[in-house]
Design a protein around this motif. Structure first.
Motif, PDB file in Angstrom:
ATOM      1  N   SER A 129       0.817  -1.219   0.000  1.00 12.22           N
ATOM      2  CA  SER A 129       0.000   0.000   0.000  1.00 12.22           C
ATOM      3  C   SER A 129       0.844   1.259   0.000  1.00 12.22           C
ATOM      4  CB  SER A 129      -0.915   0.012   1.227  1.00 12.22           C
ATOM      5  OG  SER A 129      -0.146   0.104   2.422  1.00 12.22           O
ATOM      6  N   SER A 130       2.068   1.150   0.520  1.00 15.85           N
ATOM      7  CA  SER A 130       2.900   2.337   0.704  1.00 15.85           C
ATOM      8  C   SER A 130       4.143   2.359  -0.170  1.00 15.85           C
ATOM      9  CB  SER A 130       3.291   2.461   2.187  1.00 15.85           C
ATOM     10  OG  SER A 130       2.143   2.675   2.977  1.00 15.85           O
ATOM     11  N   TRP A 131       4.232   1.451  -1.144  1.00 15.73           N
ATOM     12  CA  TRP A 131       5.299   1.553  -2.128  1.00 15.73           C
ATOM     13  C   TRP A 131       5.118   2.828  -2.940  1.00 15.73           C
ATOM     14  CZ3 TRP A 131       5.292  -4.039  -4.571  1.00 15.73           C
ATOM     15  CH2 TRP A 131       5.894  -4.924  -3.658  1.00 15.73           C
ATOM     16  N   TRP A 132       6.224   3.494  -3.230  1.00 13.54           N
ATOM     17  CA  TRP A 132       6.088   4.774  -3.937  1.00 13.54           C
ATOM     18  C   TRP A 132       5.525   4.582  -5.336  1.00 13.54           C
ATOM     19  CZ3 TRP A 132       8.504   6.703  -8.327  1.00 13.54           C
ATOM     20  CH2 TRP A 132       9.613   6.001  -8.814  1.00 13.54           C
ATOM     21  N   ASP A 133       5.703   3.402  -5.940  1.00 10.22           N
ATOM     22  CA  ASP A 133       5.125   3.157  -7.255  1.00 10.22           C
ATOM     23  C   ASP A 133       3.610   3.002  -7.192  1.00 10.22           C
ATOM     24  OD1 ASP A 133       5.465   2.983  -9.963  1.00 10.22           O
ATOM     25  OD2 ASP A 133       5.917   0.848  -9.989  1.00 10.22           O
ATOM     26  N   ASN A 134       3.072   2.837  -5.991  1.00  7.02           N
ATOM     27  CA  ASN A 134       1.619   2.776  -5.803  1.00  7.02           C
ATOM     28  C   ASN A 134       1.064   4.104  -5.314  1.00  7.02           C
ATOM     29  OD1 ASN A 134       0.833   0.249  -6.690  1.00  7.02           O
ATOM     30  ND2 ASN A 134       1.348  -0.747  -4.754  1.00  7.02           N
ATOM     31  N   LEU A 233      12.685 -12.726  -6.750  1.00  5.32           N
ATOM     32  CA  LEU A 233      12.169 -11.390  -7.017  1.00  5.32           C
ATOM     33  C   LEU A 233      11.818 -11.214  -8.487  1.00  5.32           C
ATOM     34  CD1 LEU A 233      14.709  -9.401  -4.819  1.00  5.32           C
ATOM     35  CD2 LEU A 233      12.469 -10.313  -4.181  1.00  5.32           C
ATOM     36  N   ALA A 234      10.901 -10.272  -8.743  1.00  2.00           N
ATOM     37  CA  ALA A 234      10.467 -10.006 -10.113  1.00  2.00           C
ATOM     38  C   ALA A 234      10.643  -8.542 -10.487  1.00  2.00           C
ATOM     39  CB  ALA A 234       9.007 -10.427 -10.303  1.00  2.00           C
ATOM     40  N   ALA A 235      10.307  -7.624  -9.598  1.00  7.32           N
ATOM     41  CA  ALA A 235      10.456  -6.204  -9.890  1.00  7.32           C
ATOM     42  C   ALA A 235      11.932  -5.810  -9.890  1.00  7.32           C
ATOM     43  CB  ALA A 235       9.702  -5.361  -8.867  1.00  7.32           C
ATOM     44  N   SER A 236      12.266  -4.799 -10.681  1.00  3.68           N
ATOM     45  CA  SER A 236      13.670  -4.409 -10.815  1.00  3.68           C
ATOM     46  C   SER A 236      14.194  -3.675  -9.588  1.00  3.68           C
ATOM     47  CB  SER A 236      13.859  -3.530 -12.057  1.00  3.68           C
ATOM     48  OG  SER A 236      13.196  -2.283 -11.903  1.00  3.68           O
ATOM     49  N   HIS A 237      13.313  -3.042  -8.837  1.00  2.84           N
ATOM     50  CA  HIS A 237      13.708  -2.303  -7.637  1.00  2.84           C
ATOM     51  C   HIS A 237      12.689  -2.549  -6.542  1.00  2.84           C
ATOM     52  CE1 HIS A 237      15.666   1.137 -10.246  1.00  2.84           C
ATOM     53  NE2 HIS A 237      16.287  -0.013 -10.380  1.00  2.84           N
ATOM     54  N   GLN A 238      13.096  -2.354  -5.314  1.00  2.00           N
ATOM     55  CA  GLN A 238      12.167  -2.337  -4.200  1.00  2.00           C
ATOM     56  C   GLN A 238      11.163  -1.202  -4.404  1.00  2.00           C
ATOM     57  OE1 GLN A 238      10.472  -3.690  -1.745  1.00  2.00           O
ATOM     58  NE2 GLN A 238      12.063  -3.891  -0.206  1.00  2.00           N
ATOM     59  N   ALA A 239       9.911  -1.447  -4.010  1.00  2.01           N
ATOM     60  CA  ALA A 239       8.836  -0.462  -4.064  1.00  2.01           C
ATOM     61  C   ALA A 239       8.380  -0.129  -5.478  1.00  2.01           C
ATOM     62  CB  ALA A 239       9.219   0.829  -3.331  1.00  2.01           C
ATOM     63  N   LEU A 240       8.829  -0.927  -6.474  1.00  2.00           N
ATOM     64  CA  LEU A 240       8.327  -0.794  -7.840  1.00  2.00           C
ATOM     65  C   LEU A 240       7.462  -2.001  -8.172  1.00  2.00           C
ATOM     66  CD1 LEU A 240      11.400   0.415  -9.943  1.00  2.00           C
ATOM     67  CD2 LEU A 240       9.372   1.724  -9.338  1.00  2.00           C
ATOM     68  N   ILE A 241       6.580  -1.819  -9.160  1.00  4.60           N
ATOM     69  CA  ILE A 241       5.787  -2.937  -9.645  1.00  4.60           C
ATOM     70  C   ILE A 241       6.557  -3.683 -10.730  1.00  4.60           C
ATOM     71  CG2 ILE A 241       3.587  -3.611 -10.678  1.00  4.60           C
ATOM     72  CD1 ILE A 241       3.370  -2.536  -7.820  1.00  4.60           C
ATOM     73  N   TYR A 242       7.140  -2.984 -11.689  1.00  2.00           N
ATOM     74  CA  TYR A 242       7.940  -3.635 -12.729  1.00  2.00           C
ATOM     75  C   TYR A 242       9.342  -3.020 -12.768  1.00  2.00           C
ATOM     76  CZ  TYR A 242       3.679  -5.876 -14.463  1.00  2.00           C
ATOM     77  OH  TYR A 242       2.550  -6.623 -14.585  1.00  2.00           O
ATOM     78  N   VAL A 243       9.540  -2.032 -13.660  1.00  2.00           N
ATOM     79  CA  VAL A 243      10.866  -1.453 -13.835  1.00  2.00           C
ATOM     80  C   VAL A 243      10.829   0.044 -13.557  1.00  2.00           C
ATOM     81  CG1 VAL A 243      11.505  -3.167 -15.563  1.00  2.00           C
ATOM     82  CG2 VAL A 243      10.509  -0.998 -16.299  1.00  2.00           C
ATOM     83  N   ASN A 244      12.002   0.615 -13.367  1.00  2.00           N
ATOM     84  CA  ASN A 244      12.110   2.061 -13.249  1.00  2.00           C
ATOM     85  C   ASN A 244      11.822   2.677 -14.613  1.00  2.00           C
ATOM     86  OD1 ASN A 244      13.030   4.755 -13.030  1.00  2.00           O
ATOM     87  ND2 ASN A 244      14.442   4.170 -11.393  1.00  2.00           N
ATOM     88  N   PRO A 245      10.807   3.514 -14.739  1.00  2.00           N
ATOM     89  CA  PRO A 245      10.461   4.074 -16.050  1.00  2.00           C
ATOM     90  C   PRO A 245      11.542   4.976 -16.635  1.00  2.00           C
ATOM     91  CG  PRO A 245       9.223   5.173 -14.315  1.00  2.00           C
ATOM     92  CD  PRO A 245       9.902   4.006 -13.684  1.00  2.00           C
TER      93      PRO A 245
END
Length: 752
Positions: A129-134, A233-245
């Motif tokens: 809920s508190s990931w910055w990508d969300n 792991l699947a996302a490229s970074h912590q707190a991201l859903i996929y990759v850094n845009p």
């Protein structure tokens, strides 16, 4: 009783309920994990239990089936084209915002262990809920609350979020493939899933250090031959859903971005075509938000001030929303018509050359057309204002990567094909973690069977009855197969089950198909499968190989229990079917192969050289995937040791001279002080169990054996079975957990 003033005088004016008392009772540190960071967190097996669930006894299937789905969808679609003052919709349409919410709810799924996904609405709880990508997905769910309130418990948050995403696509012109309900909500924060080694202070965008984060979860750099993302792991970074845009390390390099995209989307079970379809299709809608510097944005929901009532990321600039909205720091829309399904995203990506520039508000790297005559896009909130089109580094990646480029051009040439590809990829994205199609509810379930659903043929004809089961049991005994081999093969067929995404299990007999039949951990199963196949052919009965494998295990357990002096009848529910090889995707099923399976005392040879965790941590994870409690874990392991179910038939951990008898000998040894445990190797992976009095080595052991005497919680349970009255209790508990594991994937006869 003394007055407070008297206490106050003694305490020097301090409140008697203060200081260390309050701090010790209510602060979050130190915890057990702070004191003992390497401790085995067995309690994770009991997270999200029925005690936390206010709807544990609620018949969700019946309640959901009672909804008028057309009425619900009408309510959602009517809402999508409205706007409220506290969080106005972009372009007068909440559709793009709700697509992002649903996408990000589903996009946490990872194929390595089946964790993540939309299935439990975990986007409501920390840490997701508190990931910055969300950022600002909390607003999306709060906007949906009136609809959730209207339909109550008949629609879960998990189902509502996905259905709203579907409705958003439909009102903007995309024909969706379908919708299956049946997701049950979780009710507490996820403190068990491993999301990566990085620590981000407060999950604030300004504390996002891409270089530090990549150094922890990635090996090498993009383009290196050894470039690899840590498992699972699947996302490229912590707190991201996929990759850094903005590209790896925010480097603005599209070729490097393409490498990250391919790795992360594959880890999330998507092939190259599905990846392009999802990115290009998703970016046909809406815009990205980056009008305020990250450092000005308030804390995420989990640590937001109480008066904000669960909403995070407060924005002090201007209105704090609308044209001042901040999410990922990139500002702009991809197309001139952000609320219409069309092919403009790909058209513009390939029609124009794009130049890199810096967002003046946030400093984020983004791209704009070089051609000054390129079409503009209307501002989402300022009437009459037109803005440059925008692309992210991760968008340009689709143009420069040769494989992605070819797929893009194919979609450009055939819009109908692109539409179908995106619609089916979206269906997979939002349903991938639900397991077999039989679990889907509602009138909009797609008729098509997809390979990623691990389809099974329908069961034809009546199932075998009691007398026929008795005949089959005798035929299995007549094969001469040992108790150990029968039990090992049955457990191996069931051990692939993952409660996280409802994949695996004995139904389908995929143990006899590629790739499972060739896994090293299954080396002992080949002859058993061959013999049981002969039993099936000669029986003349309507029984599957899958049923015979399980029944063989039941026969073995009954024989072993009788040998221990506690005869039982092991439950057996027929009706399984046999999958075909063409219904089994070897590449996708390869992810079910265990790296560590402590139940069969198996550790993949490559494990010690590549893993950052211990075998016992992986053993705990395997127990969690089987949905076991701690007592079930202990009983199942002790029984499998008694039955001689090591993957290679070795004597490691087999603390008995009567293999095939369902004895408590394993527990007698791990709880006894008559033995001491000696390392064989410096790394502490192998041990001997030595008689304290004579020094004689009595047994061999692994870390996965010592665990049940070393861990305080598991030892306490082991002592129950090692007691003078533990034998009958152990047999009863083992049979119960054995049946649970064998029935875990039987959604045709159980709800789950």
């Amino acid at each position: 009783m003394p007055e407070y003033s008297e206490y106050s005088e003694v305490l020097g004016g301090k409140c008697p309920f203060g200081g260390d008392t309050v701090g010790g009772a209510f602060t979050s540190k130190p915890t057990l994990s702070d004191w003992y960071p390497d401790r085995l967190r067995v309690e994770q097996l009991h997270s999200d239990g029925v005690v936390a669930d206010p709807l544990a006894d609620f018949d969700y299937e019946t309640a959901f089936s009672g909804i008028d789905l057309d009425e619900l969808k009408t309510d959602i679609k009517d809402f999508l084209t409205t706007s409220v003052d506290w969080w106005p919709s972009d372009y007068g349409n909440y559709g793009p915002q709700m697509i992002r919410m649903a996408w990000h709810a589903a996009g946490t799924y990872r194929i390595a262990d089946g964790r993540g996904g939309a299935g439990q609405a975990m986007q409501r709880f920390a840490p997701i809920s508190s990931w910055w990508d969300n950022g600002n997905t909390d607003k999306s769910r709060r906007l949906l609350w009136p609809i959730k309130k209207k339909y109550g418990n008949a629609i879960s948050w998990a189902d509502l979020m996905v259905l709203t995403g579907n409705c958003a696509l439909e009102i903007m012109g995309l024909p969706t493939t379908g919708f299956g309900g049946g997701r049950r909500d979780s009710w507490e924060a996820d403190d068990a899933t491993y999301w990566g080694p990085e620590w981000i202070e407060n999950s604030h965008p300004e504390s996002f250090d891409a270089m530090v984060m990549r150094s922890q979860r990635w090996n090498g750099q993009p383009g290196d031959s050894d470039y690899e993302l840590e498992q699972p792991l699947a996302a490229s970074h912590q707190a991201l859903i996929y990759v850094n845009p903005e590209g790896p390390n925010e480097n603005g390099n599209p070729r490097d971005s393409a490498i990250d995209i391919r790795i992360t989307f594959a880890r999330m079970a998507m092939n190259d075509e599905e990846t392009v379809a999802l990115i290009a299709g998703g970016h046909a809608f809406g815009k990205s938000h980056g009008k305020v510097a990250a450092g000005k944005i308030g804390p995420p929901p989990e640590i937001a001030p109480m008066e904000d009532q669960g909403l995070g990321w407060s924005n002090p600039e201007g209105k704090g929303f609308a044209e001042y909205t901040m999410t990922n720091g990139i500002e702009g829309a991809w197309t001139p018509n952000p609320t219409q399904w069309d092919n403009d995203y790909l058209t513009n990506l390939f029609r124009f050359e794009w130049e890199k520039h810096e967002n003046p508000h946030t400093g984020a790297t983004q791209w704009r057309p070089v051609d000054p005559d390129a079409p503009k896009t209307p501002d989402a909130h300022v009437e009459g204002q037109m803005n440059h089109l925008m692309m992210m580094t991760s968008d340009i990646a689709l143009k420069v990567d040769p494989v992605y480029r070819e797929i893009c051009l194919r979609f450009l040439d055939d819009f109908d094909y692109f539409t179908k590809a995106f619609s089916e990829a979206w269906y997979k994205l939002t349903h991938r973690d639900m397991g077999p199609k039989s679990r889907y509810l509602g009138p909009e379930v797609a008729e098509k069977d997809f390979l990623w659903q691990d389809p099974l043929p329908p069961h034809e004809g009546p199932v075998v009855g009691e007398s026929e089961i008795g005949t089959l049991k005798q035929a299995i005994l007549d094969t001469g197969l040992s108790v150990s081999d029968l039990a090992f093969t049955a457990f191996s067929s069931a051990a692939t089950y993952r409660d996280t995404d409802k994949r695996g299990g004995p139904n389908g007999a995929r143990l006899a198909l590629e790739p499972q039949k060739d896994w090293k951990v299954n080396v002992r199963t080949g002859e058993v499968v061959d013999r049981l196949t002969q039993v099936k052919a000669s029986s003349g009965l309507n029984v599957s190989l899958a049923d015979l494998i399980v029944l063989g295990g039941c026969v073995a357990v009954e024989q072993a229990a009788a040998s221990a002096g506690h005869p039982v009848t092991v439950p057996f529910t027929p009706g399984r079917v046999d999958a075909l090889q063409e219904q089994t995707d070897p590449e996708q099923h390869a992810w079910l192969e265990p790296v560590v399976d402590g139940f069969r005392n198996y550790v993949m040879p490559e494990f010690s050289s590549v893993s950052k965790v211990s075998p016992e941590q992986m053993f705990l994870d395997r127990a969690a995937l089987l949905n076991l409690s701690a007592p079930e874990w202990v009983a199942l392991t002790g029984g499998l040791r008694a039955l001689g179910c090591n993957h290679d038939g070795s004597t490691v951990g087999i603390f008995t001279d009567r293999v095939g008898t369902l004895s408590t000998d394993f527990f007698d040894v791990v709880t006894s002080m008559d033995y001491e445990w000696t390392k064989v190797d410096e790394a502490g992976t192998s041990f001997t169990v030595d008689d304290r009095a004579t020094g004689e080595s009595k047994f061999e052991a692994s870390r996965n054996d010592l665990l049940f005497g070393a861990n305080s919680q598991l030892r306490a349970i082991s002592e129950v079975y090692a007691g003078c009255d533990g034998g009958e209790l152990f047999v009863r508990d083992f049979v119960a957990v054995w049946d649970k594991v064998m029935m875990a994937d039987r959604y045709d006869v159980t709800k789950g």
